[in-house]
Design a protein around this motif. Structure first.
Motif, PDB file in Angstrom:
ATOM      1  N   ASN A  70       3.327 -10.310   0.867  1.00 14.91           N
ATOM      2  CA  ASN A  70       2.889  -9.005   1.188  1.00 14.91           C
ATOM      3  C   ASN A  70       4.139  -8.110   1.749  1.00 14.91           C
ATOM      4  O   ASN A  70       4.641  -8.415   2.741  1.00 14.91           O
ATOM      5  CB  ASN A  70       2.092  -9.392   2.601  1.00 14.91           C
ATOM      6  CG  ASN A  70       1.681  -7.813   3.329  1.00 14.91           C
ATOM      7  OD1 ASN A  70       1.935  -6.854   2.884  1.00 14.91           O
ATOM      8  ND2 ASN A  70       0.729  -7.823   4.332  1.00 14.91           N
ATOM      9  N   MET A 121      -8.073  -5.523  -5.056  1.00 12.92           N
ATOM     10  CA  MET A 121      -6.819  -4.973  -5.192  1.00 12.92           C
ATOM     11  C   MET A 121      -6.272  -5.248  -6.483  1.00 12.92           C
ATOM     12  O   MET A 121      -5.469  -4.263  -7.234  1.00 12.92           O
ATOM     13  CB  MET A 121      -5.838  -6.005  -4.141  1.00 12.92           C
ATOM     14  CG  MET A 121      -6.144  -5.595  -3.065  1.00 12.92           C
ATOM     15  SD  MET A 121      -5.067  -6.417  -1.624  1.00 12.92           S
ATOM     16  CE  MET A 121      -5.407  -8.264  -1.704  1.00 12.92           C
ATOM     17  N   ILE A 132      -3.611   0.711  -3.113  1.00 16.91           N
ATOM     18  CA  ILE A 132      -2.776  -0.729  -3.215  1.00 16.91           C
ATOM     19  C   ILE A 132      -2.207  -0.897  -4.482  1.00 16.91           C
ATOM     20  O   ILE A 132      -2.930  -0.670  -5.539  1.00 16.91           O
ATOM     21  CB  ILE A 132      -3.985  -1.669  -2.970  1.00 16.91           C
ATOM     22  CG1 ILE A 132      -4.806  -1.484  -1.751  1.00 16.91           C
ATOM     23  CG2 ILE A 132      -3.457  -3.230  -3.003  1.00 16.91           C
ATOM     24  CD1 ILE A 132      -3.894  -1.812  -0.322  1.00 16.91           C
ATOM     25  N   ASP A 174       0.798  -1.185  -0.057  1.00 17.91           N
ATOM     26  CA  ASP A 174       0.058   0.027  -0.097  1.00 17.91           C
ATOM     27  C   ASP A 174       0.914   1.384  -0.011  1.00 17.91           C
ATOM     28  O   ASP A 174       1.841   1.103   0.619  1.00 17.91           O
ATOM     29  CB  ASP A 174      -1.046   0.025   1.048  1.00 17.91           C
ATOM     30  CG  ASP A 174      -0.362  -0.091   2.658  1.00 17.91           C
ATOM     31  OD1 ASP A 174       0.825  -0.754   2.593  1.00 17.91           O
ATOM     32  OD2 ASP A 174      -0.888   0.120   3.637  1.00 17.91           O
ATOM     33  N   TYR A 190      -3.413  -8.374   5.032  1.00 18.31           N
ATOM     34  CA  TYR A 190      -4.387  -8.480   4.223  1.00 18.31           C
ATOM     35  C   TYR A 190      -5.001 -10.055   4.592  1.00 18.31           C
ATOM     36  O   TYR A 190      -4.433 -10.983   4.998  1.00 18.31           O
ATOM     37  CB  TYR A 190      -3.987  -8.727   2.781  1.00 18.31           C
ATOM     38  CG  TYR A 190      -3.128  -7.396   2.188  1.00 18.31           C
ATOM     39  CD1 TYR A 190      -3.633  -6.086   1.857  1.00 18.31           C
ATOM     40  CD2 TYR A 190      -1.757  -7.311   2.258  1.00 18.31           C
ATOM     41  CE1 TYR A 190      -3.163  -4.967   1.603  1.00 18.31           C
ATOM     42  CE2 TYR A 190      -1.048  -6.024   2.000  1.00 18.31           C
ATOM     43  CZ  TYR A 190      -1.856  -5.055   1.560  1.00 18.31           C
ATOM     44  OH  TYR A 190      -1.287  -3.698   1.417  1.00 18.31           O
ATOM     45  N   ASN A 201      -9.305  -7.721  -0.611  1.00 22.32           N
ATOM     46  CA  ASN A 201      -9.063  -7.935   0.928  1.00 22.32           C
ATOM     47  C   ASN A 201     -10.383  -7.916   1.729  1.00 22.32           C
ATOM     48  O   ASN A 201     -11.412  -7.163   1.537  1.00 22.32           O
ATOM     49  CB  ASN A 201      -8.434  -6.740   1.323  1.00 22.32           C
ATOM     50  CG  ASN A 201      -8.157  -6.902   3.065  1.00 22.32           C
ATOM     51  OD1 ASN A 201      -7.420  -7.505   3.565  1.00 22.32           O
ATOM     52  ND2 ASN A 201      -8.898  -5.975   3.634  1.00 22.32           N
ATOM     53  N   ARG A 236       0.415  -2.962   6.720  1.00 26.14           N
ATOM     54  CA  ARG A 236      -0.979  -3.199   6.138  1.00 26.14           C
ATOM     55  C   ARG A 236      -0.997  -4.849   6.295  1.00 26.14           C
ATOM     56  O   ARG A 236      -0.310  -5.753   5.509  1.00 26.14           O
ATOM     57  CB  ARG A 236      -1.417  -2.781   5.064  1.00 26.14           C
ATOM     58  CG  ARG A 236      -2.834  -2.939   4.775  1.00 26.14           C
ATOM     59  CD  ARG A 236      -3.553  -2.408   3.788  1.00 26.14           C
ATOM     60  NE  ARG A 236      -3.588  -0.786   3.594  1.00 26.14           N
ATOM     61  CZ  ARG A 236      -4.857  -0.227   3.975  1.00 26.14           C
ATOM     62  NH1 ARG A 236      -5.581  -0.774   4.573  1.00 26.14           N
ATOM     63  NH2 ARG A 236      -4.951   1.248   3.953  1.00 26.14           N
ATOM     64  N   ILE A 293      -6.577 -12.312   2.129  1.00 23.97           N
ATOM     65  CA  ILE A 293      -6.646 -12.501   0.716  1.00 23.97           C
ATOM     66  C   ILE A 293      -7.892 -13.446   0.346  1.00 23.97           C
ATOM     67  O   ILE A 293      -8.078 -14.427   0.824  1.00 23.97           O
ATOM     68  CB  ILE A 293      -5.446 -13.301   0.315  1.00 23.97           C
ATOM     69  CG1 ILE A 293      -4.414 -12.573   0.389  1.00 23.97           C
ATOM     70  CG2 ILE A 293      -5.523 -13.542  -1.246  1.00 23.97           C
ATOM     71  CD1 ILE A 293      -3.493 -11.564  -0.248  1.00 23.97           C
TER      72      ILE A 293
END
Ligand code: C2O
Ligand code: CU
Ligand code: CU
Length: 499
Positions: free
Chosen positions: A253, A332, A230, A203, A260, A316, A258, A262
């Motif tokens: 990641n 995303m 993102i 991000d 996530y 997310n 942040r 997924i």
């Protein structure tokens, strides 16, 4: 000028001094209303148009040179952003891809005005090569990273690790993927070539001129620095046209803070086949998967049953992780099913063999208390400094102190105890891969990626996680730290020595 703006422009140290009169008040509460004033509330994501083709970073065989530099990159379709790169004109370094048993010989030239280095996250290599926070290159100098890679196949990664600059440099673009292949994995005939897609999720926050903006306020040192945009593989809101077939999607990641959860927008399930340290013993099917900063997941996504023209988003999903994260569902990137294909791949029932380290072989258990990280925590006074709001065992990082001495070849259990904490901490150990034994409190279970080899594990508020590991023969100094990079730079890191 509003106070918020004043804080922003006066720099964090000055801001803290300004607030010194009310410091006890601040230090006894992380309450959201007060946090919000200093940054540190949830940062909502702004979705784009998903009209930028997903780039795939170039491949490197681990030979040659990298030059850390100020450069530009097109993160937003049609706009030029000032970023940091390992080469001119590009955010993110090349994907280094090699077979286990190969040698890396890379010259790093530091053309930044700050110190830097490269940490090879997840690689088991000699201490003087792995990018310890004190092994740094001053501006204008260079270093030759030369080591051989003998570990199993997996998706590892690299990023800067100069203490105090890690978060900023990684956020501004310095990171890359490191893929190791081996014969065991080769024999599975997993989707490969253009059907094996690395996804680096990060991000970003930007200035009005689209330059990357890294300027955490006090509250954002607490929560970690999050962005509204993102990016995947360095671009915002991308799409990928896919064939009607299985894809191997390897997710990193690479965000500072942040987390996530997924998932796919149609709630389809997907198979988890690997984790930080390579393949799992067997695939596990899920429809969501938590991935904290620094963690990787190897996935098989099957697009074969969709009609041509179908759009499926990588999303997310909401999740529970304290106040600043998990509150928003957002898209995303977009997959558009755009071509017929004949796919003979079927997921093997067995992927690999993982020898579980027996708990009884551990000769020592060490507790790492990460509960008192945060403004609400007790512990030492850090004076007027912004440093040291995040602690491990009540200590902040000191390069001149060895916190733990471990014997080469010994097996130990390390316990990350966040049982009274209220912030999530992705805990990472350098120079090794470990196995997660169990999690008590919070989620109370292990997730699929935690059934494989790991180098980073999410410890959510109220959780205690136990990991078991056998130390290698690469003697020297390493660090264990929170991979929320704001927490790390704030000192949430200890040093251990393998002797
Ligand atoms: Cu990926 Cu010490 O970090
Ligand atoms: Cu690491
Ligand atoms: Cu942390």
């Amino acid at each position: 000028m509003e106070r918020r703006d004043f804080l922003r422009f006066s720099g964090m140290g000055a801001a803290y001094a300004l607030l010194a009169g009310s410091a006890p008040f601040l230090l006894t509460s992380c309450r959201k209303d007060r946090m919000m004033d200093m940054g540190g509330g949830p940062v909502n994501v702004i979705e784009g148009a998903f009209d930028f083709p997903l780039p795939i970073p170039a491949l490197s065989n681990g030979q040659g040179s990298l030059i850390t530099q100020n450069t530009t990159h097109s993160i937003f379709n049609g706009k030029v952003s000032k970023v940091l790169g390992y080469q001119a004109g590009s955010i993110l370094g090349p994907t280094i891809k090699l077979n286990s048993g190969s040698t890396v010989n890379l010259n790093l030239q530091n053309s930044l005005s700050d110190p830097t280095n490269i940490h090879w996250h997840g690689l088991v290599i000699p201490a003087n090569m792995e990018g310890h926070p004190e092994d740094i290159l001053q501006p204008g100098s260079s270093f030759n990273y030369n080591f051989s890679v003998s570990q199993r196949a997996g998706m590892y990664w690299y990023h800067p690790h100069p203490h105090g600059f890690t978060a900023k440099q990684t956020f501004k673009g310095l990171a890359g993927v490191f893929v190791v292949n081996d014969a065991e994995e080769q024999a599975l005939n997993l989707p490969s070539g253009i059907f094996e897609i690395p996804l680096v999720i990060q991000d970003k926050r930007i200035f009005p001129d689209y330059a990357l903006d890294y300027s955490p306020q006090m509250g954002e040192v607490m929560t970690g620095y999050m962005g509204q945009y993102i990016t995947v593989n360095g671009v915002y809101s991308p799409y990928l046209n896919v064939n009607k077939r299985n894809y191997r999607i390897r997710v990193l990641n690479g965000s500072n803070a942040r987390i996530y959860n997924i998932g796919l927008s149609n709630n389809a399930s997907f198979a988890v086949i690997g984790s930080d340290g390579g393949l799992l013993a067997a695939p596990q099917t899920v429809n969501s998967l938590i991935l904290g900063p620094g963690e990787r997941a190897d996935l098989i996504v099957d697009f074969s049953s969709y009609l041509l023209g179908t759009d499926i988003f990588l999303i997310n999903k909401t999740f529970s992780a304290g106040e600043a994260q998990g509150t928003q569902e957002f898209k995303m990137m977009k997959f558009t099913v755009s071509q017929n294909d004949t796919d003979t791949f079927s997921l093997p029932g067995t992927l690999s063999s993982i020898n579980l380290i027996p708990e009884s072989s551990a000769t020592k258990t060490r507790i790492f208390n990460i509960s008192n990280a945060g403004m609400g925590g007790h512990g030492g006074h850090s004076g007027m400094s912004m440093k040291g709001m995040h602690k491990i065992n009540d200590k902040i990082y000191d390069p001149n102190r060895i916190d733990d001495t471990v014997l080469a070849g010994a097996t130990e259990i390390w316990v990350f105890d966040n049982s009274t904490g209220d912030e999530p901490h992705p805990m990472h150990i350098h120079g090794m891969q470990f196995q997660v034994l169990d999690r008590t409190g919070g989620r109370n279970v292990l997730i699929p990626t935690e059934n494989g080899w790991k180098d980073t594990v999410m410890v959510m508020p109220k959780e205690k996680v136990r990991a078991i590991m056998t130390f290698h023969q690469n003697k020297g100094k390493y660090v264990v730290h929170c991979h929320n990079l704001e927490h790390e730079d704030d000192g949430m890191m200890l040093q251990f020595e393998v002797v």
